[in-house]
Motif scaffolding. Structure first.
Motif, PDB file in Angstrom:
ATOM      1  N   ARG A   1       0.825  -1.215   0.000  1.00  0.00           N
ATOM      2  CA  ARG A   1       0.000   0.000   0.000  1.00  0.00           C
ATOM      3  C   ARG A   1       0.857   1.261   0.000  1.00  0.00           C
ATOM      4  O   ARG A   1       1.878   1.333   0.677  1.00  0.00           O
ATOM      5  N   HIS A   2       0.403   2.238  -0.782  1.00  0.00           N
ATOM      6  CA  HIS A   2       1.007   3.569  -0.808  1.00  0.00           C
ATOM      7  C   HIS A   2      -0.072   4.580  -0.439  1.00  0.00           C
ATOM      8  O   HIS A   2      -1.147   4.585  -1.061  1.00  0.00           O
ATOM      9  N   PRO A   3       0.161   5.421   0.548  1.00  0.00           N
ATOM     10  CA  PRO A   3      -0.845   6.423   0.934  1.00  0.00           C
ATOM     11  C   PRO A   3      -1.271   7.264  -0.266  1.00  0.00           C
ATOM     12  O   PRO A   3      -0.430   7.778  -1.018  1.00  0.00           O
ATOM     13  N   GLY A   4      -2.569   7.367  -0.478  1.00  0.00           N
ATOM     14  CA  GLY A   4      -3.100   8.195  -1.557  1.00  0.00           C
ATOM     15  C   GLY A   4      -3.196   7.510  -2.903  1.00  0.00           C
ATOM     16  O   GLY A   4      -3.694   8.101  -3.862  1.00  0.00           O
ATOM     17  N   ILE A   5      -2.707   6.262  -3.009  1.00  0.00           N
ATOM     18  CA  ILE A   5      -2.781   5.526  -4.271  1.00  0.00           C
ATOM     19  C   ILE A   5      -3.501   4.212  -4.013  1.00  0.00           C
ATOM     20  O   ILE A   5      -3.032   3.381  -3.229  1.00  0.00           O
ATOM     21  N   GLU A   6      -4.631   4.003  -4.658  1.00  0.00           N
ATOM     22  CA  GLU A   6      -5.412   2.800  -4.451  1.00  0.00           C
ATOM     23  C   GLU A   6      -4.838   1.625  -5.248  1.00  0.00           C
ATOM     24  O   GLU A   6      -4.207   1.824  -6.304  1.00  0.00           O
TER      25      GLU A   6
END
Length: 587
Positions: free
Chosen positions: A435-440
């Motif tokens: 997971r990357h914050p702000g990227i689904e």
């Protein structure tokens, strides 16, 4: 002369193999069939002569025929009839990166073979350079024996020397085509002929016939896979990966240059009636047996319609081996797509340049690979490009395929899934799986399309499959100290991770998966290798720049790849015997 082949004239060993084959067929030993089948595969894989199997060799290629009494025939019969109990899934995903990836993949599989674990692999997914590896693993018996460290195989250094000598001869021979496509009709059209001459001269002087990627990869594989110019997955003799689901991954660009009446012509895809500006990941899965069917792992958000024809994009059912291998590794294939080429130009220059963009495709569209296996795409043929713009897209497909196979009852999944991901770079390729914050998960992103790519500018769906951030992983184990690895330690991590749903890769969320991550960290090792050219002014002024763009080295492959991967193999053998990894691999 090829690598030495193991001798099977020893009477005791022949009797032992015959006894194992007999036990595998006996009802009384049904509970032992998984172990016996794997034992037969590994022992039989080294068999190139003997009472029940005969082989003939020519150069680097070998063909074998078996009667019903042979070890391999027995192994095939057990699995084709469904007599063998279901196995627990173990996926092995290998990252991309030209020869660096190919030889690192071999170091890994040699270590797995030497420690008795390669036979546990049920799913193998590859991309880019590791697809060069997997094609030979499946269709070159000598390569398979050496890649699994079978009895009588050479050392990795000896095999690299043997393999690269034939590759260099093929490059220097001048037999590899370098066919260009038509140029644009914009501002550059008046210098089209001179531009073509310059491209062909420069790549010829550098021994880099890379302008037609399918022709280059056909030449690369020519000494090692029989009839590679025409061989398809159905027509070629498969001699390795007999009971492994193989996935070779590439990408579908949003549009692709083709030729119509000798003029460059763009074909544009629409999804749900709308154009898009990112590549779509896909993998080809060859059939494992006559009872099986080949397939494509492609999961777009809607049907892909070619705007100019109004028809749905259809990918070939039985493509050439060279076509898929080339498409999987076409790192500069973005030049074959108007949208992706423009993205790259704008991201490299940070501005729009209408004059340069009007010159596209600049005769470079054959860096992408026509789906029909021809050397140049003619209307309405579409093209495929590198699957390695995220380098580890194959890991996401591997997980999704294992989950799908479990739902279909093809494997014993009661103990959960296992996924081993082998990556040659540290901290760059693996993070996009998290997971990357702000990227689904699945959201088109330059982060996905940049990692490992030669040029920064391809949008691609994020292959996020794990519900954690990469930075949260702790307790990595170093298996090659930095002092022995060019200042960069090789490391691995093992543990359990929870999946997240990602429809692009058919991954279902909420499942706990046992995972082993490997970072060889060979960042200083070149991705490509071509024979050293004669030095002249052109090479000095321009050649190094071109070689740098392609990640090329003019060192011998033994100099560039042998020592670092001998070290990888040696230390991985030791690592695979450690309790954490031995437990993971034995399941």
């Amino acid at each position: 002369e090829g690598p030495p082949r193991s001798s099977h004239h020893d009477t005791k060993r022949s009797r032992a193999l015959s006894w194992l084959a007999m036990m595998s067929s006996a009802p009384a030993f049904s509970s032992l069939r998984p172990a016996l089948a794997v034992t037969l595969l590994l022992l039989g894989a080294g068999s190139t002569s003997g009472a029940s199997e005969t082989c003939s060799s020519s150069g680097a290629s070998q063909t074998c025929s078996s009667d019903e009494g042979s070890m391999l025939a027995t192994w095939r019969r057990l699995h084709s009839t469904g007599s063998a109990p279901l196995r627990r899934p173990l996926g092995l995903a290998s990252s991309g990166g030209g020869f660096r990836a190919m030889w690192n993949a071999m170091a890994t599989t040699r270590a797995l073979g030497a420690t008795g674990h390669f036979g546990s692999v049920t799913h193998l997914s590859t991309v880019s350079g590791s697809s060069w590896f997997s094609s030979q693993l499946a269709f070159n018996r000598e390569f398979f024996l050496n890649a699994t460290a079978a009895e009588g195989s050479w050392s990795l250094t000896e095999y690299i020397r043997y393999w690269s000598a034939q590759y260099d001869n093929e490059i220097i021979s001048g037999n590899i085509g370098n066919t260009l496509g038509p140029g644009g009709i914009g501002a550059c059209s008046f210098i089209d002929d001179e531009w073509k001459k310059t491209l062909l001269y420069l790549t010829g002087e550098l021994y880099m016939p890379l302008l037609n990627w399918l022709q280059y990869i056909t030449g690369l594989l020519n000494p090692f896979i029989p009839d590679i110019e025409t061989a398809t997955y159905a027509t070629a003799k498969q001699s390795g990966l007999l009971d492994v689901t193989l996935m070779q991954c590439s990408s579908i660009p949003p549009n692709a240059w083709t030729a119509k009446y000798g003029i460059a012509w763009s074909l544009d895809l629409e999804m749900n009636g709308t154009a898009f500006d990112y590549s779509i990941p896909t993998c080809y899965v060859p059939a494992k047996s006559d009872k099986d069917a080949s397939s494509w792992l492609t999961f777009p958000l809607g049907p892909l319609i070619v705007k100019q024809t109004g028809k749905e994009l259809m990918l070939p059912e039985d493509p050439r081996i060279a076509t898929i291998t080339a498409a999987s590794s076409a790192a500069e294939g973005f030049a074959g797509s108007k949208t992706l080429a423009t993205q790259n130009l704008r991201n490299m220059t940070s501005s729009k340049n209408p004059i340069i963009e009007s010159c596209l495709p600049a005769n470079l569209q054959n860096l992408a690979v026509p789906t029909d296996g021809t050397i140049a795409a003619e209307y309405p043929t579409y093209s495929l490009i590198d699957g390695g713009y995220t380098e580890v897209t194959s890991a996401a497909f591997n997980l999704g395929k294992m989950q799908a196979d479990c739902r279909m009852g093809k494997f014993d999944c009661t103990g959960g899934l296992r996924l081993m991901i082998s990556c040659h770079m540290k901290g760059t390729s693996l993070p996009v799986l998290f997971r990357h914050p702000g990227i689904e998960p699945g959201q088109p992103s330059l982060l996905a399309g940049y990692v490992g790519a030669a040029f920064p500018g391809n949008l691609a769906p994020m292959p996020t499959i794990f519900d954690a951030q990469f930075s949260e992983l702790e307790n990595w184990t170093v298996y090659v100290p930095a002092a022995e690895n060019g200042g960069n330690a090789s490391r691995y991590w093992t543990g359990y991770l929870t999946t997240v749903s990602n429809s692009w890769y058919n991954v279902v969320g909420g499942e706990r998966v046992q995972v082993a991550l490997f970072e060889a960290n060979q960042i200083e090792v070149a991705t490509d290798a071509t024979p050293k050219p004669d030095t002249n002014l052109i090479i000095e002024l321009v050649g190094k720049m071109v070689q740098q763009a392609f990640g090329d080295t003019t060192k011998s492959q033994v100099e560039e790849y042998a020592a670092t991967n001998e070290l990888q193999e040696k230390n991985l053998r030791q690592a695979f015997m450690q309790p954490d990894l031995a437990d993971f691999l034995s399941g």
